[in-house]
Structures are given as C-alpha cells and as structure tokens.
Design a protein around this motif. Sequence first.
Motif, PDB file in Angstrom:
ATOM      1  N   PRO A  49       0.682  -1.354   0.010  1.00 29.66           N
ATOM      2  CA  PRO A  49      -0.150   0.072   0.083  1.00 29.66           C
ATOM      3  C   PRO A  49       1.016   1.193  -0.130  1.00 29.66           C
ATOM      4  N   GLY A  50       0.276   2.454  -0.005  1.00 26.28           N
ATOM      5  CA  GLY A  50       0.664   3.781  -0.051  1.00 26.28           C
ATOM      6  C   GLY A  50       1.329   4.338  -1.155  1.00 26.28           C
ATOM      7  N   PRO A  51       1.747   5.552  -1.276  1.00 30.75           N
ATOM      8  CA  PRO A  51       2.068   6.330  -2.616  1.00 30.75           C
ATOM      9  C   PRO A  51       3.401   5.464  -3.192  1.00 30.75           C
ATOM     10  N   LYS A  52       3.680   5.601  -4.371  1.00 32.20           N
ATOM     11  CA  LYS A  52       4.544   5.268  -5.124  1.00 32.20           C
ATOM     12  C   LYS A  52       5.133   6.424  -5.961  1.00 32.20           C
ATOM     13  N   GLY A  53       6.506   6.185  -6.212  1.00 32.52           N
ATOM     14  CA  GLY A  53       7.285   7.085  -6.968  1.00 32.52           C
ATOM     15  C   GLY A  53       7.558   6.630  -8.399  1.00 32.52           C
ATOM     16  N   SER A  68       7.946   3.048  -3.113  1.00 35.70           N
ATOM     17  CA  SER A  68       7.634   3.885  -2.038  1.00 35.70           C
ATOM     18  C   SER A  68       7.949   5.301  -2.502  1.00 35.70           C
ATOM     19  N   THR A  69       7.342   6.408  -2.102  1.00 31.98           N
ATOM     20  CA  THR A  69       7.971   7.710  -2.209  1.00 31.98           C
ATOM     21  C   THR A  69       9.393   7.766  -1.562  1.00 31.98           C
ATOM     22  N   ARG A  70       9.413   7.162  -0.031  1.00 30.00           N
ATOM     23  CA  ARG A  70      10.598   7.076   0.459  1.00 30.00           C
ATOM     24  C   ARG A  70      11.760   6.572  -0.332  1.00 30.00           C
ATOM     25  N   ASP A  71      11.731   5.412  -1.176  1.00 29.76           N
ATOM     26  CA  ASP A  71      12.722   4.772  -1.724  1.00 29.76           C
ATOM     27  C   ASP A  71      13.135   5.780  -2.934  1.00 29.76           C
ATOM     28  N   MET A  72      11.897   6.353  -3.706  1.00 32.29           N
ATOM     29  CA  MET A  72      12.202   7.354  -4.680  1.00 32.29           C
ATOM     30  C   MET A  72      12.953   8.545  -4.310  1.00 32.29           C
ATOM     31  N   PHE A 106      -0.819  10.537 -10.642  1.00 26.67           N
ATOM     32  CA  PHE A 106       0.507  10.901 -10.676  1.00 26.67           C
ATOM     33  C   PHE A 106       0.725  12.472 -10.684  1.00 26.67           C
ATOM     34  N   ILE A 107       1.591  13.006  -9.984  1.00 23.09           N
ATOM     35  CA  ILE A 107       1.555  14.580 -10.137  1.00 23.09           C
ATOM     36  C   ILE A 107       3.127  14.810  -9.911  1.00 23.09           C
ATOM     37  N   ASP A 108       3.499  16.010 -10.188  1.00 25.94           N
ATOM     38  CA  ASP A 108       4.853  16.517 -10.159  1.00 25.94           C
ATOM     39  C   ASP A 108       5.349  16.541  -8.655  1.00 25.94           C
ATOM     40  N   ALA A 109       6.401  15.625  -8.477  1.00 25.99           N
ATOM     41  CA  ALA A 109       6.785  15.713  -7.180  1.00 25.99           C
ATOM     42  C   ALA A 109       7.565  16.817  -6.649  1.00 25.99           C
ATOM     43  N   THR A 110       7.831  17.766  -7.361  1.00 26.12           N
ATOM     44  CA  THR A 110       8.479  18.712  -7.025  1.00 26.12           C
ATOM     45  C   THR A 110       7.477  20.152  -6.574  1.00 26.12           C
ATOM     46  N   LYS A 111       6.250  19.662  -6.748  1.00 21.15           N
ATOM     47  CA  LYS A 111       5.287  20.855  -6.410  1.00 21.15           C
ATOM     48  C   LYS A 111       4.176  20.002  -5.555  1.00 21.15           C
ATOM     49  N   ALA A 112       4.429  19.025  -5.098  1.00 27.65           N
ATOM     50  CA  ALA A 112       3.452  17.914  -4.195  1.00 27.65           C
ATOM     51  C   ALA A 112       3.853  18.655  -2.737  1.00 27.65           C
ATOM     52  N   TRP A 113       2.969  18.364  -1.856  1.00 28.91           N
ATOM     53  CA  TRP A 113       3.224  18.476  -0.265  1.00 28.91           C
ATOM     54  C   TRP A 113       3.128  17.274   0.412  1.00 28.91           C
ATOM     55  N   TYR A 114       3.738  16.860   1.428  1.00 29.20           N
ATOM     56  CA  TYR A 114       4.169  15.617   2.004  1.00 29.20           C
ATOM     57  C   TYR A 114       3.947  15.620   3.265  1.00 29.20           C
ATOM     58  N   VAL A 115       3.618  14.424   3.867  1.00 28.13           N
ATOM     59  CA  VAL A 115       3.334  14.154   5.175  1.00 28.13           C
ATOM     60  C   VAL A 115       4.400  13.456   5.675  1.00 28.13           C
ATOM     61  N   TYR A 116       5.255  13.578   6.549  1.00 27.27           N
ATOM     62  CA  TYR A 116       6.370  12.763   7.059  1.00 27.27           C
ATOM     63  C   TYR A 116       6.009  12.398   8.548  1.00 27.27           C
ATOM     64  N   GLY A 117       6.357  11.062   8.671  1.00 22.52           N
ATOM     65  CA  GLY A 117       6.071  10.666  10.351  1.00 22.52           C
ATOM     66  C   GLY A 117       4.600  10.213  10.426  1.00 22.52           C
ATOM     67  N   THR A 118       3.867   9.895   9.586  1.00 22.91           N
ATOM     68  CA  THR A 118       2.635   9.525   9.693  1.00 22.91           C
ATOM     69  C   THR A 118       2.425   8.105  10.370  1.00 22.91           C
ATOM     70  N   SER A 119       1.351   7.781  10.896  1.00 23.18           N
ATOM     71  CA  SER A 119       1.022   6.532  11.340  1.00 23.18           C
ATOM     72  C   SER A 119       0.699   5.396  10.255  1.00 23.18           C
ATOM     73  N   ARG A 120       0.129   5.932   9.004  1.00 23.72           N
ATOM     74  CA  ARG A 120       0.199   5.066   8.111  1.00 23.72           C
ATOM     75  C   ARG A 120       1.184   4.492   7.586  1.00 23.72           C
ATOM     76  N   ALA A 122       3.341   2.058   4.803  1.00 27.00           N
ATOM     77  CA  ALA A 122       3.449   1.879   3.441  1.00 27.00           C
ATOM     78  C   ALA A 122       4.645   0.606   3.402  1.00 27.00           C
ATOM     79  N   VAL A 123       5.281   0.580   2.402  1.00 27.96           N
ATOM     80  CA  VAL A 123       5.974  -0.879   2.079  1.00 27.96           C
ATOM     81  C   VAL A 123       6.927  -0.794   3.316  1.00 27.96           C
ATOM     82  N   MET A 124       7.690   0.005   3.668  1.00 24.92           N
ATOM     83  CA  MET A 124       8.925  -0.335   4.744  1.00 24.92           C
ATOM     84  C   MET A 124       8.549   0.550   5.728  1.00 24.92           C
ATOM     85  N   GLY A 125       7.536   0.447   6.452  1.00 22.61           N
ATOM     86  CA  GLY A 125       7.197   1.451   7.634  1.00 22.61           C
ATOM     87  C   GLY A 125       6.601   2.439   7.239  1.00 22.61           C
TER      88      GLY A 125
END
Length: 162
Positions: A49-53, A68-72, A106-120, A122-125
């Motif tokens: 689950p979760g957002p991909k890159g 995951s966006t983390r791996d990207m 899919f959207i442009d990653a450079t214009k996106a907003w991110y939530v880091y440290g969420t309880s949701r 994804a692949v590896m945490g």
Amino acid sequence: MKKLICLILLIPSLIACSQGNSAPEPLVAQSISEHDRCHLCGMMITKYPGPKGALQLKSAEILPKFCSTRDMFNFALQPENKRQISHLMVHDMGVTEWENPQDTSFIDATKAWYVYGTSRKAVMGSAVASFSTKESAEAFAEEFGGAVLQYEQITLGLLAGE
C-alpha cells in the motif's frame, strides 16, 4: 527593394519569437504493472500500500519506478543521481486509494506537499505521503499524524531519522 530589406530585418525577430513559445510537455508517468520491481530495493511495487514514485532520467533509457515515495527520494536525493533526473512523480493520495494507488493520480513531485512521520504504513514502515494540495496534506496529518512538508524539505537526513 525597401520591402525586401524590411523583410530581411524582420526574419530574425520572427525566428526569436517562435522559439520557446511551445507549451511544456505534460508529465506522464509510466504505468506500474503488477510485475514491476522497485528500482531501489527490488520489491514488487503493486504488492504494497501507499504512495509510489516514478522518475524520468535525462537519458530516458531507464524509467525507474519505486515501491514508495521514501525509496524514490532515497534514490533521487543521492548527488550522483540528482543531476541525471529530469522529472519526479508521486501519487496524489488525496485522490486515490491508499491500498491501491492508481497511475492516473501521478503528480509532479516537486510541486507536491508531503506528510512525514505519519502512522499510515507503506512498504517499509512509515510513509512519506504525497498530496497535490497543502489542504489535503494538512487534513491527512490531522487524521494520521505527521509533519506537513514541501518538496525542498525532504532530505536524506530526514529520511535517515537524523
């Protein structure tokens, strides 16, 4: 003769005006199939689950996709990789399902907003959840926790927990 001279003088202006007026090409991520593996870790991308890159390299020979966006980000922020990238794309989790993000979101990653440290998860945490609007990111953070960040605030240090 006067008309010919005017025309000759006008040609460079016409050429200059016609250059650079074309609209930029829209970002189009390659579809992620059920058999695609993460460019960084090798895991099956759609299995989790979760957002991909996804990103496009300037050479365009390889179109890396990530589980995951983390791996990207871990790949894209490496100095040796950074200069090779032409486009970065992430899922807009405000318009697609967490369990099965769709390629159409899919959207442009450079214009996106991110939530880091969420309880949701994804692949590896914990996920680095991506959104097209600050409002969507804030609503997600309110429900699942985490800090709302812009693209420039995502760093290798942050991802490493420093």
